[in-house]
Motif scaffolding. Structure first.
Motif, PDB file in Angstrom:
ATOM      1  N   ASN A  47       0.822  -1.215   0.000  1.00 13.11           N
ATOM      2  CA  ASN A  47       0.000   0.000   0.000  1.00 13.11           C
ATOM      3  C   ASN A  47       0.855   1.265   0.000  1.00 13.11           C
ATOM      4  N   PHE A  48       1.946   1.257   0.720  1.00 14.32           N
ATOM      5  CA  PHE A  48       2.834   2.410   0.762  1.00 14.32           C
ATOM      6  C   PHE A  48       3.433   2.679  -0.621  1.00 14.32           C
ATOM      7  N   GLY A  49       3.915   1.624  -1.268  1.00 12.89           N
ATOM      8  CA  GLY A  49       4.500   1.773  -2.603  1.00 12.89           C
ATOM      9  C   GLY A  49       3.504   2.292  -3.620  1.00 12.89           C
ATOM     10  N   PHE A  50       2.301   1.743  -3.607  1.00 13.96           N
ATOM     11  CA  PHE A  50       1.293   2.189  -4.569  1.00 13.96           C
ATOM     12  C   PHE A  50       0.797   3.593  -4.268  1.00 13.96           C
ATOM     13  N   SER A  51       0.806   3.979  -3.013  1.00 12.41           N
ATOM     14  CA  SER A  51       0.423   5.352  -2.678  1.00 12.41           C
ATOM     15  C   SER A  51       1.439   6.340  -3.248  1.00 12.41           C
ATOM     16  N   ILE A  52       2.696   5.987  -3.165  1.00 12.77           N
ATOM     17  CA  ILE A  52       3.728   6.846  -3.750  1.00 12.77           C
ATOM     18  C   ILE A  52       3.542   6.948  -5.254  1.00 12.77           C
ATOM     19  N   MET A  53       3.289   5.825  -5.913  1.00 12.74           N
ATOM     20  CA  MET A  53       3.096   5.849  -7.369  1.00 12.74           C
ATOM     21  C   MET A  53       1.904   6.729  -7.749  1.00 12.74           C
ATOM     22  N   ARG A  54       0.808   6.601  -7.009  1.00 16.07           N
ATOM     23  CA  ARG A  54      -0.377   7.413  -7.309  1.00 16.07           C
ATOM     24  C   ARG A  54      -0.116   8.894  -7.051  1.00 16.07           C
ATOM     25  N   THR A  55       0.627   9.193  -5.992  1.00 12.86           N
ATOM     26  CA  THR A  55       0.953  10.582  -5.678  1.00 12.86           C
ATOM     27  C   THR A  55       1.768  11.224  -6.788  1.00 12.86           C
ATOM     28  N   LEU A  56       2.627  10.443  -7.406  1.00 15.21           N
ATOM     29  CA  LEU A  56       3.456  10.951  -8.498  1.00 15.21           C
ATOM     30  C   LEU A  56       2.696  11.013  -9.813  1.00 15.21           C
ATOM     31  N   GLY A  57       1.429  10.616  -9.803  1.00 12.69           N
ATOM     32  CA  GLY A  57       0.594  10.715 -10.988  1.00 12.69           C
ATOM     33  C   GLY A  57       0.471   9.444 -11.805  1.00 12.69           C
ATOM     34  N   ASP A  58       1.121   8.377 -11.366  1.00 14.51           N
ATOM     35  CA  ASP A  58       1.044   7.109 -12.094  1.00 14.51           C
ATOM     36  C   ASP A  58      -0.098   6.275 -11.513  1.00 14.51           C
ATOM     37  N   THR A  59      -1.258   6.351 -12.151  1.00 11.55           N
ATOM     38  CA  THR A  59      -2.403   5.579 -11.666  1.00 11.55           C
ATOM     39  C   THR A  59      -2.631   4.320 -12.494  1.00 11.55           C
ATOM     40  N   ARG A  60      -2.018   4.249 -13.655  1.00  6.61           N
ATOM     41  CA  ARG A  60      -2.239   3.090 -14.525  1.00  6.61           C
ATOM     42  C   ARG A  60      -1.536   1.843 -13.991  1.00  6.61           C
ATOM     43  N   ARG A  61      -0.262   1.947 -13.653  1.00  6.78           N
ATOM     44  CA  ARG A  61       0.463   0.762 -13.177  1.00  6.78           C
ATOM     45  C   ARG A  61      -0.118   0.186 -11.888  1.00  6.78           C
ATOM     46  N   PRO A  62      -0.475   0.999 -10.886  1.00  3.89           N
ATOM     47  CA  PRO A  62      -1.108   0.398  -9.700  1.00  3.89           C
ATOM     48  C   PRO A  62      -2.403  -0.352 -10.036  1.00  3.89           C
TER      49      PRO A  62
END
Length: 100
Positions: A47-62
Motif C-alpha cells: 500500500n505504501f508503494g502504490f500510494s507513492i506511485m499514485r501521488t506521483l501521478g502514475d495511476t495506470r500501473r497500480p
C-alpha cells in the motif's frame, strides 16, 4: 507492519471472541486471522508503494498490478485449497500479500 503482525497474532482469539464467533468456528477463524496478520508487513509495504506511485501521478500501473494481484489471488486460492488441500490455511496464505 511488524507491530501489527505481532499484536494481531497474539490477540486474534480475543478479537474473534469480541465478535461473538461461534465456538465451532473459533479454531479455524483464529488460524485464518493469525496467518492474515502475519502478512501485515507485506500489505503495508504494498500500500505504501502504490500510494507513492499514485501521488506521483502514475495511476495506470497500480491499477494493472491490482488486477494481476486479484486474479493471482483467485488462482492461488483454488490451487492451495483444491490441489494442496490446505483449506482455510490455504486461503489465508494466498490472501495477505495479493489482495490489496
Amino acid at each position: 507492519g511488524l507491530f501489527m503482525a505481532v499484536v494481531g497474532w497474539a490477540l486474534s482469539p480475543y478479537f474473534l471472541t469480541l465478535m461473538n464467533t461461534d465456538e465451532v468456528l473459533l479454531p479455524l477463524s483464529t488460524l485464518y486471522m493469525r496467518i492474515y496478520f502475519l502478512g501485515a508487513p507485506a500489505s503495508l509495504l504494498y500500500n505504501f508503494g502504490f500510494s507513492i506511485m499514485r501521488t506521483l501521478g502514475d495511476t495506470r500501473r497500480p491499477l494493472i498490478y491490482m488486477c494481476i494481484a486479484g486474479v493471482t489471488n483467485i488462482l492461488l486460492n483454488l490451487f492451495l485449497v483444491i490441489v494442496c488441500d490446505l483449506g482455510v490455511a490455504g486461503v489465508a496464505i494466498a490472501t495477505p500479500a495479493l489482495s490489496y
